[in-house]
Write a protein that holds these residues in place. Structure first.
Motif, PDB file in Angstrom:
ATOM      1  N   LYS A 439      86.018 -26.128  21.440  1.00 21.29           N
ATOM      2  CA  LYS A 439      85.476 -25.780  22.756  1.00 21.29           C
ATOM      3  C   LYS A 439      84.833 -26.992  23.422  1.00 21.29           C
ATOM      4  O   LYS A 439      84.958 -27.196  24.632  1.00 21.29           O
ATOM      5  CB  LYS A 439      84.454 -24.655  22.617  1.00 21.29           C
ATOM      6  N   GLU A 442      87.536 -29.225  24.958  1.00 21.81           N
ATOM      7  CA  GLU A 442      88.070 -28.696  26.206  1.00 21.81           C
ATOM      8  C   GLU A 442      87.045 -28.770  27.328  1.00 21.81           C
ATOM      9  O   GLU A 442      87.378 -29.082  28.480  1.00 21.81           O
ATOM     10  CB  GLU A 442      88.536 -27.262  25.993  1.00 21.81           C
ATOM     11  N   LYS A 453      93.470 -27.744  33.671  1.00 18.14           N
ATOM     12  CA  LYS A 453      93.505 -27.089  32.367  1.00 18.14           C
ATOM     13  C   LYS A 453      93.341 -28.145  31.279  1.00 18.14           C
ATOM     14  O   LYS A 453      93.716 -29.304  31.457  1.00 18.14           O
ATOM     15  CB  LYS A 453      94.822 -26.339  32.155  1.00 18.14           C
ATOM     16  N   ALA A 454      92.784 -27.704  30.143  1.00 20.05           N
ATOM     17  CA  ALA A 454      92.632 -28.594  28.989  1.00 20.05           C
ATOM     18  C   ALA A 454      92.823 -27.765  27.731  1.00 20.05           C
ATOM     19  O   ALA A 454      92.259 -26.664  27.603  1.00 20.05           O
ATOM     20  CB  ALA A 454      91.256 -29.262  28.984  1.00 20.05           C
ATOM     21  N   TYR A 455      93.617 -28.291  26.801  1.00 24.36           N
ATOM     22  CA  TYR A 455      93.921 -27.560  25.571  1.00 24.36           C
ATOM     23  C   TYR A 455      93.711 -28.498  24.365  1.00 24.36           C
ATOM     24  O   TYR A 455      94.240 -29.615  24.339  1.00 24.36           O
ATOM     25  CB  TYR A 455      95.367 -27.049  25.570  1.00 24.36           C
ATOM     26  N   LEU A 463      94.201 -33.617  22.403  1.00 20.78           N
ATOM     27  CA  LEU A 463      93.649 -32.972  23.588  1.00 20.78           C
ATOM     28  C   LEU A 463      94.616 -33.214  24.746  1.00 20.78           C
ATOM     29  O   LEU A 463      94.850 -34.372  25.138  1.00 20.78           O
ATOM     30  CB  LEU A 463      92.267 -33.542  23.932  1.00 20.78           C
TER      31      LEU A 463
END
Length: 513
Positions: A439, A442, A453-455, A463
């Motif tokens: 978390k 992100e 967006k970030a994953y 990342l």
């Protein structure tokens, strides 16, 4: 009387004969002396003439030598006069040449002065033209010169920032291409040459019993046996409805092992009461301490380490009963020691020093009393206290970057510690901390403007960041990737590496009706 006369006559005759002989001898001597004198005078005259001749010859010889020397001197003087005349002629010609050049330079200087005056007049004219053009440009563009200059500087700053980010990225990629191959080769060779064993320890031990009656005997009347046992061992005994099992709970594996062995002896013997419990626990404690020392000795013998202080040997033995993230500490330290020795050999360093530092790098995790120091610094203090070399002490203290690395062995220990802890199955990771780390990754990416967006994928090893093409250009995406990698490196704690990938795409959508 006659005799006297005869003797007297004889004496007189002898005396007269002697005088006559003396007279004849004197005359002969006089004649011989005169002859010798004449001969000497003749010889002296001859010698005189000879010496006079020699003197005349010597005089003539000296005279000739003197005349020759005078002639030579006169010749040298004549030669010197000739050279002087030649030099005078050369000097006169050079002086004439200097005068000629001086006149020529004076003439050229006058020409330069005239040209300088012309250039100054032209520069003044050009300056007037430039000022008039600037005024015309200001009128046409609506910007003053200062505003145009600031605008140009800002544009140059943006361009320089983008080019700097691209240059940094290219430099990093080039460094990785050149250095990563050799580093990967050394690490892979080291890992391939070391066989490992996986050991996972828990915070509880299960003691199996034959029947349920043993539980009552362990508890004792009004619980006195179990209280005495817990007081003697420092271990919590959990007696519940679990069939044929008693749970021993303690964070210290050494105390838990003492409790398990003591309980086994008590149950086998059958006599369970407070006095017997204290006696058995004391005996088992001594036995475990002896076993700890024996384990430490056996470990250093297996690894070929010599001259280790007895207290450090005991600390090494205690690591058998400790675990770190579910990984047995002694097995981990042995593994790091072997990895460090192999890697030091690959790099041409002393494998014995590396193996020694690898074995001792986590000794600070087995303190005998509570301390606020990090385990790396505590281990370094113990190593210094017990006479280890500065290279070994620095490798112990710097393997988690608590202090600056001053030894070439320090990065080797750090890398091998990461290899041993990061291999699959070596350690357990708490789910809450794992999820929190993903978390945080992100959230860190989403804090930038233009990120949609970030994953965090591949267990947090990569990342991926999606950005808006309207807000972030290609060069800005390079800069964003670099800044994110630097912030993750400086602000977060994570095992291994995190790859940051920024994805920017442009979509053109139209509807046909």
């Amino acid at each position: 009387m006659e005799i006297v006369l005869i003797v007297s006559s004889l004496i007189v005759g002898a005396t007269a004969g002697w005088f006559a002989n003396q007279t004849i001898t004197r005359k002969k001597l006089l004649k011989r002396g005169s002859a010798i004198i004449r001969q000497a005078e003749q010889e002296a005259e001859a010698i005189k003439k000879e010496k006079l001749l020699q003197a005349k010859e010597k005089f003539l010889e000296l005279k000739n030598q003197h005349e020759k020397s005078i002639t030579q001197r006169e010749k040298k003087v004549q030669d010197a006069e000739i050279r002087i005349r030649e030099k005078e002629s050369k000097a006169n010609s050079m002086l004439e040449e200097v005068n000629r050049k001086d006149k020529e330079l004076t003439r050229k200087l006058e020409q330069v002065e005239r040209q300088t005056e012309l250039l100054e007049r032209k520069n003044q004219e050009l300056e007037k033209i430039r000022l008039s053009q600037i005024q015309q440009l200001q009128v046409i563009s609506g910007f003053t010169a200062e505003e145009a200059k600031n605008q140009l500087i800002e544009n140059l700053k943006e361009e320089a920032r983008a080019q700097a980010a691209i240059y940094i990225q290219n430099t990093l990629e080039e460094a990785k291409m050149t250095a990563a191959q050799e580093a990967r080769k050394v690490v892979i060779k080291t890992i391939q040459r070391i066989g490992t064993e996986t050991a996972i320890e828990n915070a509880v031990s299960v003691f199996n019993i034959d029947n349920e009656e043993v539980k009552g005997r362990i508890i004792g009347r009004e619980g006195r046996n179990i209280r005495a046992f817990e007081a003697a061992t420092g271990v919590e005994i959990i007696v519940d409805d679990t069939p044929d099992a008693i749970i021993l709970s303690c964070f210290d594996p050494v105390r838990r092992e003492i409790a398990r062995l003591s309980l086994h002896r008590l149950v086998t013997d059958g006599r369970i009461h407070p006095a017997r419990i204290e006696e058995v626990v004391a005996k088992v404690t001594r036995q475990i301490e002896d076993e700890i020392a024996e384990t430490g000795k056996r470990t250093i013998i297996d690894l070929g380490i010599h001259g280790l202080h007895p207290e450090l040997v005991k600390i090494v033995g205690r690591m058998k009963y400790r675990s770190s993230y579910g990984q047995n500490l002694l097995q981990h330290s042995r593994e790091v020691a072997n990895l460090s020795a192999v890697m030091a050999s690959e790099l041409g360093l002393n494998p014995k020093i590396a193996k020694r530092a690898g074995l001792l790098h986590d000794i600070g995790k087995v303190p005998t009393e509570e301390t606020d120091l990090p385990h790396a610094l505590l281990g370094m203090q113990w190593a210094e206290k017990y006479g280890e070399k500065p290279d070994v002490c620095n490798a112990i203290g710097a393997h988690h970057d608590e202090i600056e690395m001053t030894s070439i062995y320090s990065p080797i220990i750090q890398v091998c510690d990461a290899i041993s802890g990061a291999r699959p199955g070596a350690r357990r990771q708490v789910m809450e901390s794992y999820m929190q780390r993903l978390k945080d990754l992100e959230s860190l990416a989403m804090s930038y403007d233009g990120v949609t967006k970030a994953y965090a994928i591949q267990a947090g090893r990569e990342l991926r960041v999606m950005v808006e093409s309207e807000k972030i250009s290609d060069s800005a995406s390079q800069e964003l990737s670099f800044e994110l990698s630097q912030r993750i490196q400086n602000e977060m704690t994570y095992p291994g590496q995190v790859k940051v990938t920024v994805i920017r795409e442009t979509r053109a959508v139209n509807i046909a009706k």
